[in-house]
Each structure stands twice: as structure tokens, then as C-alpha cells.
Design an enzyme around this catalytic site. Sequence first.
Site, PDB file in Angstrom:
ATOM      1  N   CYS A   1       3.637   9.605   0.542  1.00 33.71           N
ATOM      2  CA  CYS A   1       2.277  10.034   0.219  1.00 33.71           C
ATOM      3  C   CYS A   1       2.310  10.961  -0.986  1.00 33.71           C
ATOM      4  O   CYS A   1       3.050  11.948  -0.993  1.00 33.71           O
ATOM      5  CB  CYS A   1       1.657  10.752   1.419  1.00 33.71           C
ATOM      6  SG  CYS A   1       0.029  11.471   1.073  1.00 33.71           S
TER       7      CYS A   1
ATOM      8  N   ARG B   1       0.850  -1.196   0.000  1.00 34.58           N
ATOM      9  CA  ARG B   1       0.000   0.000   0.000  1.00 34.58           C
ATOM     10  C   ARG B   1       0.881   1.238   0.000  1.00 34.58           C
ATOM     11  O   ARG B   1       1.200   1.782  -1.038  1.00 34.58           O
ATOM     12  CB  ARG B   1      -0.968  -0.014   1.190  1.00 34.58           C
ATOM     13  CG  ARG B   1      -2.199   0.889   0.985  1.00 34.58           C
ATOM     14  CD  ARG B   1      -1.976   2.358   1.259  1.00 34.58           C
ATOM     15  NE  ARG B   1      -1.620   2.645   2.635  1.00 34.58           N
ATOM     16  CZ  ARG B   1      -1.407   3.875   3.095  1.00 34.58           C
ATOM     17  NH1 ARG B   1      -1.483   4.925   2.282  1.00 34.58           N
ATOM     18  NH2 ARG B   1      -1.051   4.061   4.347  1.00 34.58           N
TER      19      ARG B   1
ATOM     20  N   ASN C   1       8.888   4.954   3.609  1.00 34.69           N
ATOM     21  CA  ASN C   1       8.630   4.418   4.944  1.00 34.69           C
ATOM     22  C   ASN C   1       9.937   3.959   5.589  1.00 34.69           C
ATOM     23  O   ASN C   1      10.926   3.709   4.912  1.00 34.69           O
ATOM     24  CB  ASN C   1       7.691   3.208   4.853  1.00 34.69           C
ATOM     25  CG  ASN C   1       6.302   3.575   4.413  1.00 34.69           C
ATOM     26  OD1 ASN C   1       5.450   3.929   5.211  1.00 34.69           O
ATOM     27  ND2 ASN C   1       6.064   3.500   3.111  1.00 34.69           N
TER      28      ASN C   1
END
Length: 302
Positions: free
Chosen positions: A234, A9, A243
Site C-alpha cells: 500500500c 490491483r 502480498n
Amino acid sequence: MILRDVTLRDGLQLTGKLLPVQRKVEIVHALLAAGIPELEIGSLARADLVPPMANTLELVSALTEEELDRCWIWVATPRHVEKALAAGARRFQYCFSVSDSHNRANIGRDTEDSLAAMPAAVELARAAGGSIQLCLATSFTCPFDGPVDPDRVLEIACDPRADGSADVVVADTLGQAVPAQVSALVSRIRGESPDRRIVYHGHDTWGLGVANGLAAVEAGANVVDGALGGLGGCPFAPGASGNTASEDLLFATRPSWLSPHVFADIVRLGEDVVAELDEPNRSRARQGARSEADAFEWVVRA
């Protein structure tokens, strides 16, 4: 600490490349087989805005009920929950931003509107025997408005409209927090909000991803998010990088199920995935694992 791997994701969001469903299934199987307890495998974000998420519902349909019990889906509206439920999903991360400016950029509405819709999302998930998380993006800083007031984070975490959420996800969306800030906020959420799991979601923009994850765990977080090779970011958060790498978090915490052999498999998987996506591998643990320190059991030799 429980690691939740978010490669499929948050890790894929900025890559611009849609992995085939079968390849995503292979990655899910490899991560679960390695022993990683939980995964985030996709989102119901609009495919025209976040193309790598376009086949999320197909991926959900391709997994078994047992596999899906360990997999979370990002949602932002009750309608998203309905669509994911129809595909077979049972675990949902209902996400919105503490900052109105970021929520409007990311989801297209004010924070209050997202919070007002949450009871309907909770009811849908619980009626189907599922679980839903309250996910608070921009819990520390906003790319448009700057620092976020911790009191506002606590206000939302304690809002009765979030009742029924199994977890609260505290997200350092930009990776600008430092360990003292992470520890202070997680401690307040642990002590002042309803009793539920706390998930810490961090980025490694300023090189403090692992330090912040460890600070979150020390302060009471149960779960920490990471992505293979430090992938991610994002699309609506200028200045954010990937991340915190799953490899780095695992090497730092050494959960009981992690052996040097399993760690090597995860390092190789991360290498394969970032190569397929034409992305750099940002994991420092992977760099160490490929060193020539042959006497160290965590070095990967092939």
C-alpha cells in the site's frame, strides 16, 4: 480454499509502472485460463496518487461479461461504483480502513464517513445485479497508530450500514499479524457477524504470509488473496511489503485444479510480470520450482 489473485490491483500499486491495457488483458486471460477462480484487476484510486491504476476502466471495458463475473474492482465511494458500473464492472470491493489515521491517509476521510456512504454503494451495485464486498484494511495494525482493537473490527463487520455486502475482506495491510491473531479474528467474524464469505488479505512482510493464510482458512475464511511473485503493498502504509505470493499459496494448498503443469505456467507468468516491472520475485515456491531437484514433479524445467 479459493485463491483470489490481486496482481493487477494491489500487486501493481507500488511498482510505479503503468502496464498497457492489452498486457493487463493478457494477464487476466492467462490467470483465468490457468484455473484461478477470482481476480482483483484494478482500482478507482486517483491516477495521480496511484499511477499504475490509471487505465483500470479501460481494462474493464476490454473484458467480456463472463470474464468480469470473476473480477473485482477496488472502490472507496459510491461515485467510484457508478463509474465502474458504466464501464461494465459488476463486482466491487468497497474498501476503507478500521483505523481513522490510515483511512485519512488512504482515502481522505474518517472511517465513519466511509461507512456512512456504504449503503449508497451497496444499493448501486445491487440495483445493477452486481456484488459488493466490505473490505476492512488495517484489521490488525495501523502504520500510524499501532495495534487495532479486534472489537472495533467486529463492530464495523456487524454494522447494519454494511448490510447487503456479499463478503467481508479482513486485511492484514502491513503483514504484521501472526497466525494466532489471524485465527482469532477470523473465528470471531465467522461466529459473531452476518453470514457471508470471509476473504483474508495478507502481506508477507514478516515471512508469515502463507502461515497466516492457512490459519485464516482453518478458522473459516473462504478466500485468500495473493499476487504473482509477491508483488504489492500500500502506498499509504509505511513498512508494508508485498502480498503473499500466489505461487506460494497454491503450492501450499494444492487445489484440485492445480497440476504441476499448470503450476509451471503460473510460475513462468509470475517471472515474466515481475521482470517487466523491474521488481524482485519474492515467491519462495518459485525459488523451489527453479531448483535442481529433478525427481520432484513440481520443479519447473524450462
